[in-house]
Write a protein that holds these residues in place. Structure first.
Motif, mmCIF file in Angstrom:
data_model
loop_
_atom_site.group_PDB
_atom_site.id
_atom_site.type_symbol
_atom_site.label_atom_id
_atom_site.label_comp_id
_atom_site.label_asym_id
_atom_site.label_seq_id
_atom_site.Cartn_x
_atom_site.Cartn_y
_atom_site.Cartn_z
ATOM 1 N N MET A 1 0.832 -1.204 0.000
ATOM 2 C CA MET A 1 0.000 0.000 0.000
ATOM 3 C C MET A 1 0.865 1.252 0.000
ATOM 4 O O MET A 1 1.980 1.244 0.496
ATOM 5 N N ARG A 2 0.300 2.310 -0.531
ATOM 6 C CA ARG A 2 0.937 3.611 -0.455
ATOM 7 C C ARG A 2 0.260 4.387 0.681
ATOM 8 O O ARG A 2 -0.944 4.622 0.626
ATOM 9 N N LEU A 3 1.039 4.750 1.709
ATOM 10 C CA LEU A 3 0.446 5.382 2.887
ATOM 11 C C LEU A 3 1.041 6.754 3.143
ATOM 12 O O LEU A 3 2.252 6.942 2.987
ATOM 13 N N VAL A 4 0.177 7.700 3.537
ATOM 14 C CA VAL A 4 0.674 8.964 4.078
ATOM 15 C C VAL A 4 0.343 8.947 5.564
ATOM 16 O O VAL A 4 -0.816 8.785 5.940
ATOM 17 N N VAL A 5 1.375 9.037 6.410
ATOM 18 C CA VAL A 5 1.173 8.935 7.852
ATOM 19 C C VAL A 5 1.592 10.246 8.499
ATOM 20 O O VAL A 5 2.748 10.643 8.406
ATOM 21 N N LYS A 6 0.616 10.910 9.117
ATOM 22 C CA LYS A 6 0.900 12.227 9.721
ATOM 23 C C LYS A 6 0.954 12.117 11.242
ATOM 24 O O LYS A 6 0.071 11.514 11.857
ATOM 25 N N PHE A 7 2.007 12.690 11.826
ATOM 26 C CA PHE A 7 2.133 12.690 13.284
ATOM 27 C C PHE A 7 1.905 14.093 13.831
ATOM 28 O O PHE A 7 2.538 15.050 13.387
ATOM 29 N N GLY A 8 1.021 14.200 14.796
ATOM 30 C CA GLY A 8 0.770 15.478 15.468
ATOM 31 C C GLY A 8 1.893 15.791 16.448
ATOM 32 O O GLY A 8 2.723 14.925 16.774
#
Ligand code: ASP
Ligand code: MG
Length: 466
Positions: A1-8
């Motif tokens: 999968m192609r994932l965009v993972v954002k961390f706050g």
């Protein structure tokens, strides 16, 4: 999968957490193509805003002291997050040069003694510049391949509306995919600074507070990601604020429109425009806890299951508002009354959160934020009282409570359940509004009744168990 993972920012508040983020990203990067998007560390954006306040007041010493604190905080985080000597040295050098640029900027702003929207965006974009350097080097430290890129460097081009810019998607799409696609096929993990991009002249712009969510969804749309994950310190969207309703729980699945409604109501702060880039390609979003990665969180999707469509999702609240009731015989049957009231308030920069007019047209009631209330009342008194409006009544300290969920659409008896529950708990309802989309039924109560009303609705719709 192609994932965009954002961390706050709360997921990056200490070195231990940054190392965990790096490990998590490295692990999922083994089987997936991963792009990371980061907020500034913890409260760093607030600190930068404090600095701009000091500059504006001409308080150079306070600005310098705050900058020194920021510097120390990041240097320490860097030393503790990256253990390998060579990688650490590279990171410290990078931070040094970014911080020198920040110092130069502050010097310039102090000399001028002014903070323009453009210089402010440049200033507050530094939080993300510093955090991505640390996170990217922490990934390298764990033997991953990674490159840190600011929003500008990755190719996010925006309009020049400093402080709440919008991406120019066609240009952005071309640039971002040209930049990221080759990295992803080489298994390099890009770590991208959220919140900021640059306009067509190369000036740094920001998307407004919480804008890293928006960066994540913009990137996801540009590289046709399979999913976007927003990682923070909560398990997902909740049926109610757990501080107010004791048996609140995580909602497993919501539709985009429901999530948008919840974001506006601040259940969990998500940048309200974050959903736009996902709509056309129907990219699913997951809201997850970076401290509890075994929990699947909340899935936000374009194609919710039938079950999801049938339910009421949550009870939200906006506390501490003021209510203004305007009356007058000359308002009846006079076209343009509402327009005049609203444009008068708009000119004074006052945002109206809720509106209701009686069908007799003899009264219009609005709700505004408490900090806007005095200004709103003054504006109305000065411009319209004694003319169009005969009487203005003000109620301070009210809460807006909203029931949100597509399950209300076309369902008979929702309102009677809501107001029956309020009545049984002796909560007086001051004002009511429901849009015809039936996604959101909102009403106003005194702040002091707010908790009782929320618990009553949560119980009535069995949100703790469905
Ligand atoms: N750092 C920015 C803020 O605190 C953007 C974000 O966190 O999403 O608003
Ligand atoms: Mg933040």
């Amino acid at each position: 999968m192609r994932l965009v993972v954002k961390f706050g920012g709360t997921s990056l508040a200490a070195a231990k957490e940054i190392r965990e983020v790096a490990k998590f990203v490295g692990d999922i990067g083994k089987k997936n193509q991963v792009v990371v998007v980061c907020s500034a560390v913890n409260d760093v954006t607030d600190q930068l805003l404090d600095i701009s306040g000091f500059v504006q007041k001409g308080n150079k010493d306070a600005a310098k002291a705050q900058l020194a604190k920021l510097k120390k905080q990041h240097m320490q985080l860097a030393r503790e997050s990256v253990l390998g000597a060579k990688t650490r040295k590279q990171l410290l050098q990078k931070l040094d040069s970014d911080l020198a640029e920040l110092e130069g900027l502050l010097h310039g702003m102090s000399l001028l003694g002014e903070v323009t929207p453009r210089s402010l965006d440049y200033l507050i974009s530094f939080g993300e510049r510093l955090s991505i350097a640390i996170v990217s080097h922490a990934i390298i430290d764990l033997r991953g391949r990674s490159v840190a890129l600011t929003g500008k460097e990755v190719g996010i081009v925006t309009d020049s509306n400093f402080g709440s810019s919008k991406p120019l998607m066609d240009t952005t799409r071309l640039r971002v995919s040209a930049k990221l696609d080759p990295m992803l096929s080489k298994k390099i993990i890009p770590v991208i600074g959220g919140f900021a991009g640059a306009d067509q002249h190369g000036h740094i712009t920001t998307f407004g507070r919480g804008g890293s969510d928006y960066t994540a969804t913009i990137i996801a749309s540009c590289i046709r990601a399979d999913e976007v994950w927003l990682m923070s310190d909560v398990d997902g969207l909740m049926t109610a604020d757990p501080k107010m309703v004791k048996d609140a729980r995580v909602i497993p699945e919501v539709s985009y429109v429901e999530a948008m409604e919840m974001a506006l109501f601040g259940a969990k702060q998500i940048h309200p425009r974050s959903f736009e880039p996902l709509l056309s390609k129907k990219i699913p979003m997951r809201i997850r806890n970076s401290f509890n990665v075994d929990n699947p969180g909340t899935l936000v999707t374009a194609d919710p299951s039938e079950e999801t469509m049938r339910t009421v999702k949550c009870v939200s609240v906006i506390r501490h508002n003021g209510l203004i009731d305007m009356r007058g015989g000359s308002m009846v049957g006079a076209p343009g009354t509402a327009a005049t009231i609203f444009s008068t308030l708009a000119k004074a920069g006052i945002n109206i959160m809720m509106i209701s007019q009686s069908p007799s047209e003899s009264s219009i009631t609005i709700v505004v934020k408490k900090h806007d209330l005095d200004r709103a009342v003054n504006t109305l008194e000065m411009n319209l009282l004694g003319k169009m409006i005969k009487k203005i009544d003000v109620t301070t300290d009210v809460s807006i409570i909203a029931l949100i969920g597509s399950g209300m659409r076309g369902t008979v008896g929702v309102a009677s359940k809501v107001f029956g529950a309020a009545a049984r708990n002796e909560v007086n309802v001051v004002m009511i509004a429901q849009g015809s989309s039936e996604l959101n039924l909102a009403f106003v109560v005194k702040d002091s009744d707010c908790q009782a009303a929320m618990q009553a609705l949560h119980d009535e719709f069995e949100l703790a168990s469905t």
